[in-house]
Design a protein around this motif. Sequence first.
Motif, PDB file in Angstrom:
ATOM      1  N   GLY A 162       3.823  20.264   6.932  1.00  0.00           N
ATOM      2  CA  GLY A 162       2.925  18.835   6.894  1.00  0.00           C
ATOM      3  C   GLY A 162       1.369  19.016   6.743  1.00  0.00           C
ATOM      4  N   ASP A 163       0.690  20.504   7.699  1.00  0.00           N
ATOM      5  CA  ASP A 163      -0.202  20.876   7.843  1.00  0.00           C
ATOM      6  C   ASP A 163      -0.679  21.911   6.526  1.00  0.00           C
ATOM      7  OD1 ASP A 163      -0.507  19.739  10.046  1.00  0.00           O
ATOM      8  OD2 ASP A 163       0.010  21.404  11.401  1.00  0.00           O
ATOM      9  N   ALA A 164       0.369  21.999   5.307  1.00  0.00           N
ATOM     10  CA  ALA A 164       0.230  23.118   4.573  1.00  0.00           C
ATOM     11  C   ALA A 164      -0.497  21.253   3.272  1.00  0.00           C
ATOM     12  CB  ALA A 164       1.361  23.741   3.891  1.00  0.00           C
ATOM     13  N   TYR A 165       0.509  20.936   3.547  1.00  0.00           N
ATOM     14  CA  TYR A 165      -0.647  19.293   2.751  1.00  0.00           C
ATOM     15  C   TYR A 165      -1.713  19.345   2.978  1.00  0.00           C
ATOM     16  CZ  TYR A 165       3.570  19.312  -0.321  1.00  0.00           C
ATOM     17  OH  TYR A 165       4.788  18.928  -1.052  1.00  0.00           O
ATOM     18  N   VAL A 166      -1.758  19.495   4.243  1.00  0.00           N
ATOM     19  CA  VAL A 166      -3.429  18.683   4.944  1.00  0.00           C
ATOM     20  C   VAL A 166      -4.499  19.680   4.809  1.00  0.00           C
ATOM     21  CG1 VAL A 166      -4.875  18.559   6.987  1.00  0.00           C
ATOM     22  CG2 VAL A 166      -2.976  16.905   6.125  1.00  0.00           C
ATOM     23  N   ALA A 167      -4.279  21.146   4.300  1.00  0.00           N
ATOM     24  CA  ALA A 167      -4.671  22.187   4.132  1.00  0.00           C
ATOM     25  C   ALA A 167      -4.929  22.194   3.049  1.00  0.00           C
ATOM     26  CB  ALA A 167      -4.330  23.322   4.843  1.00  0.00           C
ATOM     27  N   ALA A 168      -4.103  21.346   2.438  1.00  0.00           N
ATOM     28  CA  ALA A 168      -4.622  22.388   0.172  1.00  0.00           C
ATOM     29  C   ALA A 168      -5.808  20.095   0.502  1.00  0.00           C
ATOM     30  CB  ALA A 168      -3.347  22.073  -0.537  1.00  0.00           C
ATOM     31  N   VAL A 169      -5.933  19.525   0.690  1.00  0.00           N
ATOM     32  CA  VAL A 169      -6.354  18.600   0.407  1.00  0.00           C
ATOM     33  C   VAL A 169      -7.392  19.363   1.113  1.00  0.00           C
ATOM     34  CG1 VAL A 169      -7.441  16.360   1.295  1.00  0.00           C
ATOM     35  CG2 VAL A 169      -5.089  16.777   1.115  1.00  0.00           C
ATOM     36  N   ILE A 196     -14.359  13.075   7.168  1.00  0.00           N
ATOM     37  CA  ILE A 196     -13.404  12.499   6.956  1.00  0.00           C
ATOM     38  C   ILE A 196     -12.633  13.175   8.511  1.00  0.00           C
ATOM     39  CG2 ILE A 196     -13.357  13.601   4.911  1.00  0.00           C
ATOM     40  CD1 ILE A 196     -12.361  15.952   5.250  1.00  0.00           C
ATOM     41  N   ALA A 197     -13.678  13.720   9.368  1.00  0.00           N
ATOM     42  CA  ALA A 197     -13.021  14.923  10.429  1.00  0.00           C
ATOM     43  C   ALA A 197     -11.848  13.392  11.605  1.00  0.00           C
ATOM     44  CB  ALA A 197     -13.965  14.870  11.495  1.00  0.00           C
ATOM     45  N   PRO A 198     -12.539  12.234  11.659  1.00  0.00           N
ATOM     46  CA  PRO A 198     -11.629  11.460  12.629  1.00  0.00           C
ATOM     47  C   PRO A 198     -10.839  10.646  12.586  1.00  0.00           C
ATOM     48  CG  PRO A 198     -14.222  10.761  12.252  1.00  0.00           C
ATOM     49  CD  PRO A 198     -13.916  11.399  11.407  1.00  0.00           C
ATOM     50  N   HIS A 199      -9.970  11.384  10.683  1.00  0.00           N
ATOM     51  CA  HIS A 199      -8.993  10.729  10.504  1.00  0.00           C
ATOM     52  C   HIS A 199      -8.283  11.893  10.340  1.00  0.00           C
ATOM     53  CE1 HIS A 199     -11.406   7.267   9.485  1.00  0.00           C
ATOM     54  NE2 HIS A 199     -12.014   7.843   9.066  1.00  0.00           N
ATOM     55  N   LEU A 200      -8.482  13.130  10.332  1.00  0.00           N
ATOM     56  CA  LEU A 200      -7.463  14.546   9.832  1.00  0.00           C
ATOM     57  C   LEU A 200      -6.167  13.971  10.745  1.00  0.00           C
ATOM     58  CD1 LEU A 200     -10.083  17.768   9.239  1.00  0.00           C
ATOM     59  CD2 LEU A 200      -8.415  15.917   7.730  1.00  0.00           C
ATOM     60  N   PRO A 201      -6.453  13.639  12.747  1.00  0.00           N
ATOM     61  CA  PRO A 201      -5.291  13.500  13.359  1.00  0.00           C
ATOM     62  C   PRO A 201      -4.333  12.629  12.930  1.00  0.00           C
ATOM     63  CG  PRO A 201      -7.305  13.833  14.923  1.00  0.00           C
ATOM     64  CD  PRO A 201      -7.595  13.566  13.273  1.00  0.00           C
ATOM     65  N   PHE A 202      -4.905  11.754  12.025  1.00  0.00           N
ATOM     66  CA  PHE A 202      -4.007  10.232  11.369  1.00  0.00           C
ATOM     67  C   PHE A 202      -3.300  11.158  10.320  1.00  0.00           C
ATOM     68  CE2 PHE A 202      -6.981   7.856  14.163  1.00  0.00           C
ATOM     69  CZ  PHE A 202      -5.844   7.639  14.811  1.00  0.00           C
ATOM     70  N   LEU A 203      -4.209  11.905   9.420  1.00  0.00           N
ATOM     71  CA  LEU A 203      -3.731  11.771   8.149  1.00  0.00           C
ATOM     72  C   LEU A 203      -1.927  12.930   8.474  1.00  0.00           C
ATOM     73  CD1 LEU A 203      -3.414  12.717   4.967  1.00  0.00           C
ATOM     74  CD2 LEU A 203      -4.819  14.129   5.125  1.00  0.00           C
ATOM     75  N   ARG A 204      -2.010  14.099   9.129  1.00  0.00           N
ATOM     76  CA  ARG A 204      -1.051  15.122   9.901  1.00  0.00           C
ATOM     77  C   ARG A 204       0.063  14.185  10.165  1.00  0.00           C
ATOM     78  NH1 ARG A 204      -2.929  18.439  14.436  1.00  0.00           N
ATOM     79  NH2 ARG A 204      -1.298  20.151  14.246  1.00  0.00           N
ATOM     80  N   ARG A 205      -0.393  13.614  11.424  1.00  0.00           N
ATOM     81  CA  ARG A 205       0.359  12.852  11.572  1.00  0.00           C
ATOM     82  C   ARG A 205       1.434  12.480  10.470  1.00  0.00           C
ATOM     83  NH1 ARG A 205      -0.535   7.167  14.509  1.00  0.00           N
ATOM     84  NH2 ARG A 205      -1.171   6.415  12.742  1.00  0.00           N
ATOM     85  N   ALA A 208       1.300  12.992   7.127  1.00  0.00           N
ATOM     86  CA  ALA A 208       2.078  14.552   6.393  1.00  0.00           C
ATOM     87  C   ALA A 208       3.552  13.986   7.352  1.00  0.00           C
ATOM     88  CB  ALA A 208       0.914  15.380   6.315  1.00  0.00           C
ATOM     89  N   ARG A 209       3.511  15.241   8.293  1.00  0.00           N
ATOM     90  CA  ARG A 209       4.190  15.157   9.431  1.00  0.00           C
ATOM     91  C   ARG A 209       5.552  14.492   9.043  1.00  0.00           C
ATOM     92  NH1 ARG A 209       5.308  16.467  15.632  1.00  0.00           N
ATOM     93  NH2 ARG A 209       8.179  16.609  15.056  1.00  0.00           N
TER      94      ARG A 209
END
Length: 264
Positions: free
Chosen positions: A28-35, A7-16, A18-19
């Motif tokens: 947005g980062d709070a939701y990613v952290a929850a994931v 999942i690491a390569p996809h996290l920057p895009f997920l943060r985008r 979520a924002r």
Amino acid sequence: MALADTIAPHLPFLRRYARALTGRQDSGDAYVAAVLKALIADPRIFPVDTDPRVGLYAIFSRIWSSVALNVETGLEAAQAERTIEALTPRSRQVFLLVSVEGFSPAEAGQILGLSHGEINTAIDEAGREIAEQVATDVLIIEDEPIISMDLAKLVEDLGHRVVGTARTHTEAVAMAAKTNPGLVLADIQLADGSSGLEAVQEMLPKLEVPVIFITAYPERLLSGTRPEPVFLVTKPFQASTVKAIVSQALFFGARARNPDRAPA
């Protein structure tokens, strides 16, 4: 491969993503952290029978849907973010997944747990809601009457207005000069053997406008020998794909405008 590496390569895009949904990076980062916390607590929730990026966004979607929406914005929020926030929650998610994150409508349906019909409806909703803000005049350059009629119906269903349909290079250039459209849909191979690409190249120095090429010959545009188009749809096309690209082109097009809609 370890789940973290998957999942690491996809996290920057997920943060985008979520924002864009929340309007703020910290939210947005709070939701990613929850994931990430959910995956640490139970790695078995990560699907193993699908594309890893689709699976990661699907888990995010479930967590997003399980808590209250957070769409607060800072005072300096960009216009694009304010426009996204004006969309209803489901259409906002579908629009971002398809037009920003680059998922296909089928993948967006898998992420959100929506059927084919529900995804198409959400794409239509997003298109109409965006059209209320950036509705514009559309010029269609297409020599096949049935296809031009289909395209006209698609854009009109989204709330736009077709101001002309051209079948040749000469007609296209003349109509563009006369109607000053806010969006152009163009085929490449035209009725008299002329080129829609050349017609567009002739228009653009005088008319700054987003162009969507809809063609059965994408290789003529994706040759690497000239600047390639941002928006390209291959024939035969899906209606949902065209609608998503139209909304994307207008949403991000700096020159999209809202014309006088009064009857002639």
